[in-house]
Design a protein around this motif. Structure first.
Motif, mmCIF file in Angstrom:
data_model
loop_
_atom_site.group_PDB
_atom_site.id
_atom_site.type_symbol
_atom_site.label_atom_id
_atom_site.label_comp_id
_atom_site.label_asym_id
_atom_site.label_seq_id
_atom_site.Cartn_x
_atom_site.Cartn_y
_atom_site.Cartn_z
ATOM 1 N N PRO A 14 0.839 -1.207 0.000
ATOM 2 C CA PRO A 14 0.000 0.000 0.000
ATOM 3 C C PRO A 14 0.872 1.255 0.000
ATOM 4 N N VAL A 15 0.615 2.126 -0.942
ATOM 5 C CA VAL A 15 1.400 3.373 -1.017
ATOM 6 C C VAL A 15 0.473 4.576 -1.218
ATOM 7 N N ALA A 16 -0.761 4.455 -0.712
ATOM 8 C CA ALA A 16 -1.735 5.518 -0.970
ATOM 9 C C ALA A 16 -1.860 6.516 0.174
ATOM 10 N N GLY A 17 -1.013 6.384 1.194
ATOM 11 C CA GLY A 17 -1.103 7.304 2.335
ATOM 12 C C GLY A 17 -0.696 8.719 1.944
ATOM 13 N N LEU A 18 -0.976 9.661 2.816
ATOM 14 C CA LEU A 18 -0.717 11.069 2.498
ATOM 15 C C LEU A 18 0.695 11.511 2.876
ATOM 16 N N GLY A 19 1.348 10.749 3.746
ATOM 17 C CA GLY A 19 2.731 11.079 4.116
ATOM 18 C C GLY A 19 2.862 12.426 4.795
ATOM 19 N N THR A 20 1.948 12.738 5.720
ATOM 20 C CA THR A 20 1.940 14.083 6.313
ATOM 21 C C THR A 20 3.161 14.360 7.188
ATOM 22 N N ARG A 21 3.789 13.290 7.730
ATOM 23 C CA ARG A 21 4.941 13.531 8.610
ATOM 24 C C ARG A 21 6.131 14.082 7.842
ATOM 25 N N PHE A 22 6.096 13.976 6.524
ATOM 26 C CA PHE A 22 7.260 14.382 5.737
ATOM 27 C C PHE A 22 6.964 15.578 4.846
ATOM 28 N N PRO A 30 5.459 11.044 -3.646
ATOM 29 C CA PRO A 30 5.120 10.062 -2.608
ATOM 30 C C PRO A 30 6.302 9.836 -1.675
ATOM 31 N N LYS A 31 6.015 9.606 -0.396
ATOM 32 C CA LYS A 31 7.125 9.422 0.555
ATOM 33 C C LYS A 31 7.941 8.187 0.200
ATOM 34 N N GLU A 32 7.299 7.211 -0.449
ATOM 35 C CA GLU A 32 8.011 5.978 -0.820
ATOM 36 C C GLU A 32 9.042 6.228 -1.913
ATOM 37 N N MET A 33 8.952 7.395 -2.579
ATOM 38 C CA MET A 33 9.914 7.715 -3.647
ATOM 39 C C MET A 33 11.087 8.552 -3.135
ATOM 40 N N ARG A 107 -6.099 1.306 -7.620
ATOM 41 C CA ARG A 107 -6.194 2.620 -6.975
ATOM 42 C C ARG A 107 -7.098 2.528 -5.745
ATOM 43 N N GLN A 108 -6.685 3.222 -4.701
ATOM 44 C CA GLN A 108 -7.542 3.399 -3.530
ATOM 45 C C GLN A 108 -8.074 4.829 -3.625
ATOM 46 N N GLY A 109 -9.321 4.965 -4.080
ATOM 47 C CA GLY A 109 -9.877 6.295 -4.350
ATOM 48 C C GLY A 109 -9.730 7.247 -3.180
ATOM 49 N N ASP A 110 -10.222 6.823 -2.021
ATOM 50 C CA ASP A 110 -10.110 7.643 -0.807
ATOM 51 C C ASP A 110 -9.139 6.962 0.133
ATOM 52 N N PRO A 111 -8.171 7.698 0.696
ATOM 53 C CA PRO A 111 -7.282 7.046 1.670
ATOM 54 C C PRO A 111 -8.015 6.788 2.987
ATOM 55 N N ARG A 112 -8.767 5.668 3.020
ATOM 56 C CA ARG A 112 -9.599 5.394 4.209
ATOM 57 C C ARG A 112 -8.902 4.470 5.198
ATOM 58 N N GLY A 113 -7.571 4.422 5.145
ATOM 59 C CA GLY A 113 -6.824 3.651 6.132
ATOM 60 C C GLY A 113 -6.130 2.441 5.521
ATOM 61 N N LEU A 114 -5.147 1.930 6.285
ATOM 62 C CA LEU A 114 -4.355 0.796 5.801
ATOM 63 C C LEU A 114 -5.230 -0.445 5.566
ATOM 64 N N GLY A 115 -6.199 -0.669 6.455
ATOM 65 C CA GLY A 115 -7.091 -1.825 6.285
ATOM 66 C C GLY A 115 -7.859 -1.726 4.979
ATOM 67 N N HIS A 116 -8.350 -0.539 4.683
ATOM 68 C CA HIS A 116 -9.090 -0.312 3.446
ATOM 69 C C HIS A 116 -8.180 -0.488 2.233
ATOM 70 N N ALA A 117 -6.910 -0.045 2.352
ATOM 71 C CA ALA A 117 -5.949 -0.206 1.245
ATOM 72 C C ALA A 117 -5.726 -1.690 0.962
ATOM 73 N N VAL A 118 -5.579 -2.483 2.024
ATOM 74 C CA VAL A 118 -5.370 -3.932 1.835
ATOM 75 C C VAL A 118 -6.602 -4.552 1.168
ATOM 76 N N LEU A 134 4.840 -2.546 3.928
ATOM 77 C CA LEU A 134 4.673 -1.096 3.868
ATOM 78 C C LEU A 134 5.881 -0.476 3.171
ATOM 79 N N GLY A 135 5.583 0.411 2.236
ATOM 80 C CA GLY A 135 6.607 0.934 1.332
ATOM 81 C C GLY A 135 7.590 1.893 1.964
ATOM 82 N N ASP A 136 7.349 2.302 3.218
ATOM 83 C CA ASP A 136 8.298 3.212 3.855
ATOM 84 C C ASP A 136 9.017 2.520 5.009
ATOM 85 N N ASP A 137 8.840 1.217 5.110
ATOM 86 C CA ASP A 137 9.457 0.454 6.196
ATOM 87 C C ASP A 137 10.543 -0.413 5.569
#
Ligand code: UTP
Length: 308
Positions: A14-22, A30-33, A107-118, A134-137
């Motif tokens: 899953p790489v659809a998170g918003l990455g707000t910490r960065f 994307p933070k994964e990039m 595509r995960q249209g809305d980032p509704r959480g990791l569970g929803h992404a899976v 997880l793409g940032d781990d």
């Protein structure tokens, strides 16, 4: 008699998170990039999947992720330019990312959480156990965590998570596990009896925190469909794993864990990102010698901390 356990061949990343910490680095990237030395973090994760034998990779993406898709695709103009210059070294590095695995996207249209992404990966995965990474781990390539988790899943069935010991005061940053001894002789394999997402340190069942590697039984999809939004209004994978931990093995339940004591970097966190870059750069054959000698000098020139 129980049905034989199906082999794991697929990884969902899953790489659809918003990455707000960065932010602001992750406003349009994307933070994964983000590069760790000279490769995007996500390439280390894909290389880890392929090294563990998982060549079918599904990225769960969202908006702003086209640079990630381009990274794993061919770059004709770049290749042609390098070919013309006779720069075989760089040409090989450019091509490396496009020959990794058999890559798919949903595509995960809305980032509704990791569970929803899976859950977005359900159609692609079908009825077999699968890995979630997880793409940032980042897990150091010398520590074979994923291979061990795949082995545990094949031996005991159900699902497998990875845990690390964290400072008890920081457990509120993680999903936290209650455990009991595992079924086998290995002291780093335990059974998970309960899970809590980001508990208050005073209510935490342990200081064992979930990190971004999972091998999941396909029963997780039905559980996720019935999991209501939890903390932060998001559908939490931890909540679904908690349900799985309480289900019978016949219905796909049971969660084991590997307690990981190797090298891991959370590149979505700015401090850990810096640590991973410094460590991996200093260990590189090409950059390492010069970088280490600069680093020694630099550390020696640092002023003492206040109060030290
Ligand atoms: P994080 O909790 O790290 O969230 O997600 P985030 O949005 O990516 O980053 P921060 O905390 O705001 O900085 C854990 C993983 O789940 C993915 C993320 O891409 C990350 O790999 N994720 C999260 C999704 O794919 N979709 C979501 O809706 C949420």
């Amino acid at each position: 008699m129980n049905a034989p356990i199906k082999a794991v061949t697929k990884a969902v990343i899953p790489v659809a998170g918003l990455g707000t910490r960065f932010l602001p680095a992750t406003k349009a990237t994307p933070k994964e990039m983000l590069p760790v030395v000279d490769k995007p973090a996500i390439q280390y994760v894909v290389e880890e999947a392929v090294a563990a034998g998982l060549e079918d990779i599904l990225f769960v993406t969202g908006r702003n992720k086209s640079s990630l898709e381009n990274h794993f695709d061919r770059a004709w103009e770049l290749e042609a330019a390098l070919e013309q210059k006779g720069d075989d070294f760089r040409l090989e590095r450019v091509r490396k990312s496009q020959v990794l695995g058999d890559i798919h996207y949903v595509r995960q249209g809305d980032p509704r959480g990791l569970g929803h992404a899976v859950l977005c990966g359900a159609m692609h995965v079908g009825d077999q156990p699968f890995a979630v990474m997880l793409g940032d781990d980042l897990i150091d390539h010398r520590d074979l965590l994923l291979a061990q988790m795949l082995d545990i899943q094949q031996r005991y069935g159900g699902s497998v998570v990875a845990l690390i010991e964290v400072d008890p005061a920081q457990v509120n940053l993680y999903g936290c596990a209650a455990i009991r001894p595992g079924p086998g002789p290995e002291d780093d394999v335990v059974e998970v009896t309960d899970l809590v997402e980001k508990p208050d340190p005073s209510d935490a069942p342990s200081n064992l925190a979930i990190i971004g590697r999972y091998v999941l039984h396909p029963a997780v999809f039905d559980v996720l469909r019935q999991t209501p939004p939890g903390r932060g209004g998001e559908i939490q994978l931890t909540d679904a794993l908690k349900t799985l931990a309480g289900m019978s093995p016949e219905s796909g339940g049971g969660v084991h864990a590997v307690v990981f004591r190797g090298r891991r970097y959370d590149t979505g966190d700015r401090l850990d990102y810096l640590r991973s870059t410094v460590r991996l750069a200093s260990e590189r054959k090409d950059l390492g010698p010069e970088f280490r000698s600069w680093l020694r000098e630099f550390v020696g020139s640092l002023p003492p901390e206040d109060g030290a």
